[in-house]
Design an enzyme around this catalytic site. Structure first.
Site, PDB file in Angstrom:
ATOM      1  N   GLY A 506       0.837  -1.204   0.000  1.00 31.10           N
ATOM      2  CA  GLY A 506       0.000   0.000   0.000  1.00 31.10           C
ATOM      3  C   GLY A 506       0.860   1.237   0.000  1.00 31.10           C
ATOM      4  O   GLY A 506       2.031   1.216   0.368  1.00 31.10           O
ATOM      5  N   ARG A 507       0.262   2.329  -0.467  1.00 35.91           N
ATOM      6  CA  ARG A 507       0.968   3.602  -0.457  1.00 35.91           C
ATOM      7  C   ARG A 507      -0.030   4.745  -0.405  1.00 35.91           C
ATOM      8  O   ARG A 507      -1.193   4.604  -0.756  1.00 35.91           O
ATOM      9  CB  ARG A 507       1.894   3.752  -1.658  1.00 35.91           C
ATOM     10  CG  ARG A 507       1.202   3.865  -2.996  1.00 35.91           C
ATOM     11  CD  ARG A 507       2.185   4.330  -4.082  1.00 35.91           C
ATOM     12  NE  ARG A 507       3.352   3.475  -4.207  1.00 35.91           N
ATOM     13  CZ  ARG A 507       4.560   3.943  -4.521  1.00 35.91           C
ATOM     14  NH1 ARG A 507       4.724   5.246  -4.719  1.00 35.91           N
ATOM     15  NH2 ARG A 507       5.581   3.118  -4.639  1.00 35.91           N
ATOM     16  N   GLY A 508       0.438   5.876   0.104  1.00 35.41           N
ATOM     17  CA  GLY A 508      -0.384   7.074   0.195  1.00 35.41           C
ATOM     18  C   GLY A 508       0.498   8.290   0.288  1.00 35.41           C
ATOM     19  O   GLY A 508       1.730   8.219   0.101  1.00 35.41           O
ATOM     20  N   GLY A 511       3.388   7.918   2.888  1.00 30.03           N
ATOM     21  CA  GLY A 511       4.507   7.012   2.688  1.00 30.03           C
ATOM     22  C   GLY A 511       4.063   5.699   2.069  1.00 30.03           C
ATOM     23  O   GLY A 511       2.916   5.531   1.658  1.00 30.03           O
ATOM     24  N   VAL A 513       3.822   1.402   2.356  1.00 35.03           N
ATOM     25  CA  VAL A 513       3.712   0.330   3.339  1.00 35.03           C
ATOM     26  C   VAL A 513       4.223  -0.974   2.714  1.00 35.03           C
ATOM     27  O   VAL A 513       3.850  -1.327   1.592  1.00 35.03           O
ATOM     28  CB  VAL A 513       2.261   0.146   3.802  1.00 35.03           C
ATOM     29  CG1 VAL A 513       2.170  -0.941   4.882  1.00 35.03           C
ATOM     30  CG2 VAL A 513       1.698   1.459   4.322  1.00 35.03           C
ATOM     31  N   LYS A 527       5.575   0.786   7.564  1.00 31.04           N
ATOM     32  CA  LYS A 527       5.352   1.982   6.754  1.00 31.04           C
ATOM     33  C   LYS A 527       6.585   2.874   6.782  1.00 31.04           C
ATOM     34  O   LYS A 527       7.038   3.307   7.841  1.00 31.04           O
ATOM     35  CB  LYS A 527       4.138   2.764   7.263  1.00 31.04           C
ATOM     36  CG  LYS A 527       3.806   3.982   6.407  1.00 31.04           C
ATOM     37  CD  LYS A 527       2.480   4.599   6.794  1.00 31.04           C
ATOM     38  CE  LYS A 527       2.103   5.724   5.841  1.00 31.04           C
ATOM     39  NZ  LYS A 527       0.774   6.288   6.141  1.00 31.04           N
ATOM     40  N   ASP A 619      -7.669  11.867   8.102  1.00 31.83           N
ATOM     41  CA  ASP A 619      -7.679  11.258   6.770  1.00 31.83           C
ATOM     42  C   ASP A 619      -8.451   9.936   6.808  1.00 31.83           C
ATOM     43  O   ASP A 619      -7.939   8.890   6.405  1.00 31.83           O
ATOM     44  CB  ASP A 619      -6.252  11.045   6.270  1.00 31.83           C
ATOM     45  CG  ASP A 619      -6.196  10.772   4.761  1.00 31.83           C
ATOM     46  OD1 ASP A 619      -7.213  11.041   4.084  1.00 31.83           O
ATOM     47  OD2 ASP A 619      -5.163  10.291   4.280  1.00 31.83           O
TER      48      ASP A 619
END
Length: 797
Positions: A506-508, A511, A513, A527, A619
């Site tokens: 995962g990413r956002g 950062g 993960v 993360k 968020d």
């Protein structure tokens, strides 16, 4: 009526959360007229300080109430224990002079009435002191709210032997609670605890000396005085905009002053300084202790568990089964603990019993669950109190007595030292009190001997552990942190655990993960944060706070890494990934979706209301809601750079906008003070996405009544369908995610959408808190367990 004040009040009234219909400000209404929920009028005092009207207390539930206009604080309620339906319920002045409140569910039954009679026209109005008055055209007062307080007194409102204060049930539930305040026959203020099975006085305020007249009143300066000239001056003495004296839901009487600059209530005086002496503070089978800097703390004894995870008033219950067979039970000593006996929870007071006699007495009685044994040194005799109930428990170093808790032998053997803070205390001087026999001496010396051996064994084990660590080359500090489940990792460790950060999950914006396997074989999500502006000290302080948080619906953090520019977080790995990934495939049935909505609400409510530090998520979105093996939701990615001190809630400031397009509240856009209501808004959007299966960042292609294609936001589209459904011009089935293929609960779906639409109101003050959302969802969950549905019983606090 063209004054600026009037238009200010009018604009305020249109912002208040009562009904989707326009709100009209009025100064009074008279015989033959009514106020209704659907077409609400709000009574306003001439100075604009007070308002009265229908006040929403839950889904489809309203009370006729009076509140302070600036803070929306309710100070009086007509029907606090019997809310009325949201449709066709009304408050009316009959031609007979009686003011009545009727419910649409049964218009023949009066929910509340003043029971007044007048042969001439009457009118109802609200004066500048906050008194709601019903009088006839000859200016004779027939009824006034000041004579019938609920839990609050306002300045200049007399409290007499004919009045009584009753606390609210909780911070978010204004129905009648367990505590009452009134004058007794000796003109003392008497505090009473009333639960379903217990009723008793727990505190007297004895400052009053006049036994003939009982009156208490306070003024706007902060003087709290009685009819015998006894006066208390509040800590913030001086002229203030508003003050109120409230019997709070926790049983304490407090005087509050309104800080206009901070826009908050501040306690300037309270009757009871030690919260643990308040009866029922933590419910049955539990005990209360006072923690400096935290306040009252409730705990369950060993062998017991919290009965209701959301309410300590229900206390604790046994999680083990007690046997009547004497050889199957044993006792665990709880030091410095007392369970007050004035409730009748003892089945006797036995003088000069030895410890063995007292112990055997409790063992032989099936209904005895504990006993208290102490020796009165001054009187020269011992007391034995076998207990059938554990009520009003209090733990303090100042308490000399001990309580011996009956538990199964198997439990005590398998849970060595089941509660760390309950230790056996041996006298330091090696002497015994007079009156004890040789058996007691032997037992005490034997216990001290065993305790000494345990201490020696502990240090020996610790010595061997240190030696082992040196042999294995293990860092002691790292080991200590691992022992409590939260530690600092090195960058090398995490690089190895993730195989050089190869498996991205995962990413956002914050950062990327990665999946990793730690040295103890735990699978972790790691993360790697983008470079942040905060320093290492600030970063460490914040992650340490987050590391202490423990809730079943919040992701558990195992540790962190802070080496130079590398800042990483290590937390538990979720087998089913994010909610976003699961919504895109057909794996979530209706039951799972409802569970996810409920669990997410509980996690956010914990962050907002139950942490010592005030944590905003900022968020909330499906990507940050992870699902475990059983599809239990856990909110992730919370806290960093969003931890605030509770004393600055109203002045929260952030250097930049946070969140994700489609889920962000307008509070960010308009540069308004950021509060927990930004999370409430985002949560509401997530609920709509779960129900509809639609991405809120994309517009909905819809056809209007004229057949013209339009692009609308998800909120607008859902709200319009709900309105048309009320008018029977549309079906709610348009809203539901097609992936469910019609397999859902229509009543639950409607309730969830209603809650979500409340959460996404543009005005943050209209949105509920996350704790209120949890209560609404819990109520709906109970209704789903077999209750017949109709509009009238879909009411909840």
């Amino acid at each position: 009526m063209g004054s600026p004040l009037f238009f200010l009040l009018l604009s305020f009234a249109f912002s208040f959360p009562l009904s989707p219909s326009p709100i009209v400000v009025i100064s009074r209404f008279s015989t033959g007229t009514s106020l209704s929920v659907e077409n609400p009028d709000i009574l306003i005092s001439p100075n604009g300080d007070f308002s009265a009207g229908f006040y929403s207390v839950g889904y489809n539930a309203f009370c006729f109430a009076k509140w302070l206009s600036n803070s929306r604080t309710v100070v009086w309620t007509a029907n606090r224990d019997q809310p009325v339906n949201g449709k066709r319920s009304k408050l009316s002045i009959l031609k007979t002079g009686n003011l009545i409140l009727t419910d649409a569910c049964n218009s023949n039954v009066t929910v509340w009435a003043t029971n007044t009679v007048s042969h001439s026209p009457v009118l109802l109005f609200l004066n500048n002191t906050g008194n709601l008055i019903l009088r006839n055209d000859k200016r004779v007062v027939l009824w006034q709210s000041f004579d019938f307080p609920t839990d609050t007194l306002l300045a200049e409102q007399l409290f007499t032997r004919n009045t009584k204060l009753v606390s609210s049930r909780s911070q978010t539930n204004i129905s009648s609670g367990f505590y009452e305040l009134s004058f007794d026959n000796d003109s003392y203020l008497r505090f009473v605890y009333n639960s379903l099975d217990v009723s008793n006085s727990y505190f007297y305020y004895t400052g009053l000396e006049d036994y003939n007249i009982s009156t208490l009143v306070f003024d706007s300066l902060g003087n709290l005085s009685s009819s015998d000239d006894f006066t208390i001056i509040s800590a913030d003495y001086g002229a203030m905009l508003h003050r109120r004296l409230t019997l709070d839901y926790d049983g304490n009487l407090r005087l509050y002053g309104w800080e206009e600059e901070e826009q908050t209530w501040v306690v300037s005086w309270q009757a009871i300084q030690s919260p643990c002496i308040i009866a029922g503070a933590c419910g049955a089978n539990s005990f209360c202790s006072y923690v400096i800097g935290y306040g009252r703390k409730c705990s369950c004894p060993p062998g017991y568990k919290m009965k209701n995870r959301s309410d300590w008033a229900d206390g604790c219950e046994l999680e083990v089964e007690l046997s009547c067979k004497e050889n199957e039970s044993e006792f665990l000593m709880l030091s410095h603990v007392d369970f007050y006996s004035y409730y009748g929870n003892d089945f006797g007071n036995f003088l000069n019993y030895t410890f063995d006699q007292c112990r055997d007495l409790c063992l032989a009685a099936c209904d005895c669950i504990a006993f208290e044994y102490n020796f009165n040194k001054e009187a020269g005799y011992s007391k034995c109190y076998p207990k059938t109930r554990l009520l009003n428990g209090y733990r303090s170093p100042e308490i000399n007595g001990d309580v011996y808790l009956k538990l199964p032998k198997s439990y005590i053997l398998s849970h060595h030292n089941p509660l760390e803070e309950f230790n056996l205390n041996c006298p330091g001087d090696g002497t015994l009190q007079s009156g004890t026999n040789s058996t007691e001496k032997f037992m005490l010396w034997f216990a001290c001997g065993v305790g000494g051996l345990e201490i020696i064994s502990f240090f020996l084990a610790w010595f061997l552990l240190i030696k082992t660590q040196k042999i294995l080359g293990v860092d002691k500090k790292a080991y200590d942190r691992a022992a409590i489940g939260f530690r600092k990792f090195t960058y090398t460790e995490l690089k190895k655990a993730t195989k050089s950060f190869t498996e991205e999950i995962g990413r956002g914006a914050g950062g990327i993960v990665y999946k990793g396997v730690l040295s103890d074989n735990r699978v972790a999500a790691i993360k790697h944060l983008n470079e942040a502006s905060q320093g290492e000290g600030e970063f460490l302080a914040e992650v340490t706070i987050i590391g202490r948080i423990n809730h079943m619906n919040l992701i558990e953090m195992w540790g962190y890494c802070a080496e130079g520019k590398h800042k990483l977080l290590v937390y538990e790995y979720m087998e089913h990934g994010s909610l976003a990934n699961n919504l895109s495939v057909n794996v979530l049935d209706w039951e799972k979706r409802f569970k996810i909505i409920m669990g997410t609400a509980k996690g956010l409510a914990y962050l907002h209301d139950d942490c010592l530090d005030w944590i905003l998520h900022c968020d909330v979105k499906p990507q940050n809601i992870l699902l475990d093996l059983n599809y239990q939701p856990k909110v992730a990615d919370f806290g960093l750079s969003k931890i605030q001190n509770r004393s600055v809630l109203t002045n929260s400031s952030f250097s930049r906008i946070r969140g994700t397009r489609g889920y962000m509240a307008l509070d960010w856009v308009f540069n308004l003070p950021i509060t927990s209501k930004v999370d409430v808004y985002s949560y509401g959007i997530v609920v709509l996405e779960i129900v509809t299966g639609r991405d809120p960042s994309k517009s909905v292609h819809a056809i209007d009544d004229g057949g013209v294609a339009e692009h609308k936001t998800l909120v607008t589209w859902v709200r319009e369908i709900m309105n048309r459904a009320v008018a029977n011009t549309s079906s709610l089935e348009e809203i539901i995610d097609p992936m469910l293929e019609g397999k859902y609960d229509i009543f639950e779906m409607k309730a969830l959408v209603q809650v979500a639409l409340q959460c996404v109101e543009e005005d943050k003050d209209v949105r509920p808190t996350m704790s209120q959302v949890v209560e609404m969802l819990l109520r709906q969950e109970k209704l789903s367990d077999g209750v017949t549905y109709n509009e009238c019983n879909l009411m909840a606090y």
